[in-house]
Design a protein around this motif. Structure first.
Motif, PDB file in Angstrom:
ATOM      1  N   ILE A 102       0.871  -1.183   0.000  1.00  0.00           N
ATOM      2  CA  ILE A 102       0.000   0.000   0.000  1.00  0.00           C
ATOM      3  C   ILE A 102       0.902   1.225   0.000  1.00  0.00           C
ATOM      4  CG2 ILE A 102      -1.873   1.198   1.199  1.00  0.00           C
ATOM      5  CD1 ILE A 102      -2.393  -1.475   2.707  1.00  0.00           C
ATOM      6  N   SER A 103       0.696   2.124  -0.952  1.00  0.00           N
ATOM      7  CA  SER A 103       1.546   3.311  -1.027  1.00  0.00           C
ATOM      8  C   SER A 103       0.845   4.415  -1.810  1.00  0.00           C
ATOM      9  CB  SER A 103       2.865   2.944  -1.713  1.00  0.00           C
ATOM     10  OG  SER A 103       3.679   4.084  -1.872  1.00  0.00           O
ATOM     11  N   GLN A 104       0.889   5.609  -1.271  1.00  0.00           N
ATOM     12  CA  GLN A 104       0.359   6.758  -2.011  1.00  0.00           C
ATOM     13  C   GLN A 104       1.246   6.994  -3.224  1.00  0.00           C
ATOM     14  OE1 GLN A 104      -0.225  10.261  -3.728  1.00  0.00           O
ATOM     15  NE2 GLN A 104       1.573  10.297  -2.416  1.00  0.00           N
ATOM     16  N   SER A 105       2.555   7.109  -2.977  1.00  0.00           N
ATOM     17  CA  SER A 105       3.484   7.525  -4.035  1.00  0.00           C
ATOM     18  C   SER A 105       3.867   6.388  -4.975  1.00  0.00           C
ATOM     19  CB  SER A 105       4.762   8.068  -3.393  1.00  0.00           C
ATOM     20  OG  SER A 105       5.398   7.042  -2.640  1.00  0.00           O
ATOM     21  N   GLY A 106       3.885   5.165  -4.474  1.00  0.00           N
ATOM     22  CA  GLY A 106       4.398   4.043  -5.263  1.00  0.00           C
ATOM     23  C   GLY A 106       5.903   4.049  -5.396  1.00  0.00           C
ATOM     24  N   GLU A 107       6.583   4.911  -4.609  1.00  0.00           N
ATOM     25  CA  GLU A 107       8.041   5.052  -4.719  1.00  0.00           C
ATOM     26  C   GLU A 107       8.773   4.844  -3.400  1.00  0.00           C
ATOM     27  OE1 GLU A 107       9.370   5.230  -7.584  1.00  0.00           O
ATOM     28  OE2 GLU A 107       7.717   5.960  -8.830  1.00  0.00           O
ATOM     29  N   THR A 108       8.076   4.591  -2.320  1.00  0.00           N
ATOM     30  CA  THR A 108       8.719   4.476  -1.008  1.00  0.00           C
ATOM     31  C   THR A 108       9.742   3.332  -1.017  1.00  0.00           C
ATOM     32  OG1 THR A 108       6.766   5.391   0.027  1.00  0.00           O
ATOM     33  CG2 THR A 108       8.223   4.115   1.456  1.00  0.00           C
ATOM     34  N   ALA A 109      10.985   3.666  -0.648  1.00  0.00           N
ATOM     35  CA  ALA A 109      12.093   2.715  -0.831  1.00  0.00           C
ATOM     36  C   ALA A 109      11.863   1.392  -0.090  1.00  0.00           C
ATOM     37  CB  ALA A 109      13.400   3.360  -0.362  1.00  0.00           C
ATOM     38  N   LYS A 243       1.993  14.293  15.766  1.00  0.00           N
ATOM     39  CA  LYS A 243       3.464  14.416  15.834  1.00  0.00           C
ATOM     40  C   LYS A 243       3.997  15.152  14.619  1.00  0.00           C
ATOM     41  CE  LYS A 243       4.028   9.908  16.683  1.00  0.00           C
ATOM     42  NZ  LYS A 243       4.243   8.647  17.393  1.00  0.00           N
ATOM     43  N   GLU A 244       3.589  14.698  13.442  1.00  0.00           N
ATOM     44  CA  GLU A 244       4.127  15.259  12.194  1.00  0.00           C
ATOM     45  C   GLU A 244       3.876  16.753  12.085  1.00  0.00           C
ATOM     46  OE1 GLU A 244       1.959  12.676   9.184  1.00  0.00           O
ATOM     47  OE2 GLU A 244       3.959  12.715   8.315  1.00  0.00           O
ATOM     48  N   LEU A 245       2.659  17.148  12.461  1.00  0.00           N
ATOM     49  CA  LEU A 245       2.227  18.514  12.151  1.00  0.00           C
ATOM     50  C   LEU A 245       2.535  19.498  13.262  1.00  0.00           C
ATOM     51  CD1 LEU A 245      -1.232  17.629  10.667  1.00  0.00           C
ATOM     52  CD2 LEU A 245       0.784  18.347   9.404  1.00  0.00           C
TER      53      LEU A 245
HETATM   54  O1  M6R Z   1       3.906   7.204  -0.411  1.00  0.00           O
HETATM   55  P1  M6R Z   1       3.665   6.230   0.698  1.00  0.00           P
HETATM   56  O2  M6R Z   1       2.233   5.999   0.958  1.00  0.00           O
HETATM   57  O3  M6R Z   1       4.395   4.914   0.483  1.00  0.00           O
HETATM   58  O4  M6R Z   1       4.281   6.910   1.989  1.00  0.00           O
HETATM   59  C1  M6R Z   1       4.330   6.206   3.199  1.00  0.00           C
HETATM   60  C2  M6R Z   1       4.677   7.127   4.350  1.00  0.00           C
HETATM   61  O5  M6R Z   1       5.929   7.747   4.126  1.00  0.00           O
HETATM   62  C3  M6R Z   1       3.610   8.209   4.578  1.00  0.00           C
HETATM   63  O6  M6R Z   1       2.340   7.671   4.787  1.00  0.00           O
HETATM   64  C4  M6R Z   1       3.994   9.074   5.800  1.00  0.00           C
HETATM   65  O7  M6R Z   1       3.884   8.325   6.974  1.00  0.00           O
HETATM   66  C5  M6R Z   1       3.125  10.332   5.840  1.00  0.00           C
HETATM   67  N1  M6R Z   1       3.931  11.482   6.083  1.00  0.00           N
HETATM   68  C6  M6R Z   1       2.040  10.244   6.889  1.00  0.00           C
HETATM   69  O8  M6R Z   1       1.297  11.417   6.995  1.00  0.00           O
END
Ligand code: M6R
Length: 365
Positions: A102-109, A243-245
């Motif tokens: 599962i990935s938004q970007s499809g690029e997470t190492a 935490k992030e924000l």
């Molecule tokens: O692109 P991805 O979904 O693979 O990214 C995974 C995480 O780096 C991403 O969800 C990160 O935890 C966000 N900053 C959460 O808000």
């Protein structure tokens, strides 16, 4: 373009009634309340023995919610792990099993490395992605799209609810294929998904109350989030967003673990956010919550009308969500935890769209 919003993140939070509806229309047939997958599957849900899910950050929390759904509705055993741990553990995987990334970007190492490991183990490779042109898309046998449009804010919001919407649909599809849910149950589950866009709009209307709470949260040093069952990953998502924000230290615990240690942290200065819309486990979570209240912890309860009636007095703040079926309640409960983090951070004046030290896409480990 941020439209009328101060930040991309706010715009993306407010887009969720539309993005969830759009994602859903790809996975289900709303006129018949049936799941209708458009992708050709290189595996058969009916004979699958195990599903292995890997992802990072927010996407990994979507995977944990999905574990509850696949196990409950499709009786399919699910392993889920953060990709950075999974890839180096080199777990044994049965030939012919299904691995889902599962990935938004499809690029997470790390997620990509986990995918490559599973491909090398003879697994079927499926990905749930928001970027159809990505490396993970190219290396997958089947890509399930999230279809929520580009997400600009570094903190993931609409991608998470789109992931959950798609995963919920896939879990129902698996249940149908495996004969673990009836046609009647399928219709009820799919129908409950179709109620989400309206319910999300109603949850977004909690903003005024959330702003008041956020003013107080912004003064906290530490915040605890509690949830049970499918609400536990939503508690984790809430803590990560905060935490992030806002850079405020926040931790999530499964409500039942509280008395095994973390309750020692609770004093009058500790805000405790309890995610407990009414479901089979709400009463248990609320009794853990009373233990926190008895030690002076400042409770912020996220629930619905049923939960509000159950707790009665004594809770500092109650955010009341519309009542939805418990299947889809984690998707709806995400909205107030996003709003709380967003407003706490914007109140503190941090850079909401570009928090310090973070990148939108983590392409190095
Ligand atoms: O692109 P991805 O979904 O693979 O990214 C995974 C995480 O780096 C991403 O969800 C990160 O935890 C966000 N900053 C959460 O808000």
């Amino acid at each position: 373009d941020k439209g009328n919003h101060r930040h991309f993140m706010a715009k993306e939070i407010y887009e969720q009634p539309e993005t969830v509806s759009h994602t859903l229309s790809h996975y289900v047939d709303m006129s018949s309340d049936k799941v209708a997958l458009r992708e050709a599957l290189p595996f058969d849900f009916a004979t699958l023995k195990r599903l292995t899910i890997s992802a990072c950050g927010t996407a990994s929390y979507a995977g944990i919610v999905a574990k509850y759904w696949f196990e409950r509705y499709a009786r399919l055993p699910v392993d889920v792990d953060v990709a950075s741990e999974f890839r180096y553990r080199e777990p044994p995987l049965e030939q012919g099993g299904l691995s889902l990334f599962i990935s938004q970007s499809g690029e997470t190492a790390d997620t990509l490395a986990a995918l490559r490991y599973c491909a090398g183990q003879g697994q079927h490779i499926a990905s749930l992605l928001n970027s159809p042109e990505s490396t993970m898309a190219r290396e997958s046998q089947v890509v399930f799209p999230t279809l929520c449009g580009p997400e600009i804010g570094v903190a993931s919001t609409k991608a998470f609810t789109a992931q959950l919407t798609a995963l919920a649909s896939l879990a129902v599809a698996a249940g149908v294929a495996r004969g673990t849910i009836s046609a009647q149950q399928e219709a009820e589950l799919v129908h409950s998904l179709t109620t989400l866009p309206t319910a999300i709009s109603a949850a977004l209307a909690l903003e005024g109350q959330v702003e008041d709470i956020a003013k107080r949260l912004s003064k906290a040093k530490d915040v605890l989030y509690l949830g049970r069952g499918q609400m536990y990953p939503i508690a984790m998502e809430g803590a990560l967003k905060l935490k992030e924000l806002s850079y405020i230290h926040a931790e999530a615990y499964p409500a039942g673990e509280l008395k095994h240690g973390p309750i020692a942290l609770v004093d009058e200065l500790m805000p405790v956010i309890v995610v407990a819309p009414s479901d089979e486990l709400m009463a248990k979570t609320l009794s853990n919550m009373q233990e926190v209240a008895a030690r002076g912890g400042k409770i912020i309860l996220i629930t619905d009308e049923v939960g509000k009636q159950t707790v009665g007095e004594g809770v500092a703040e109650v955010l009341v969500l519309p009542k939805v079926a418990s299947f889809v309640a984690p998707i709806l409960a995400t909205i107030p935890v996003q709003l709380l983090a967003y407003h706490t951070a914007s109140f503190m004046g941090t850079d909401v769209d570009q928090p310090r030290n973070l990148a939108k896409s983590v392409t190095v480990e």
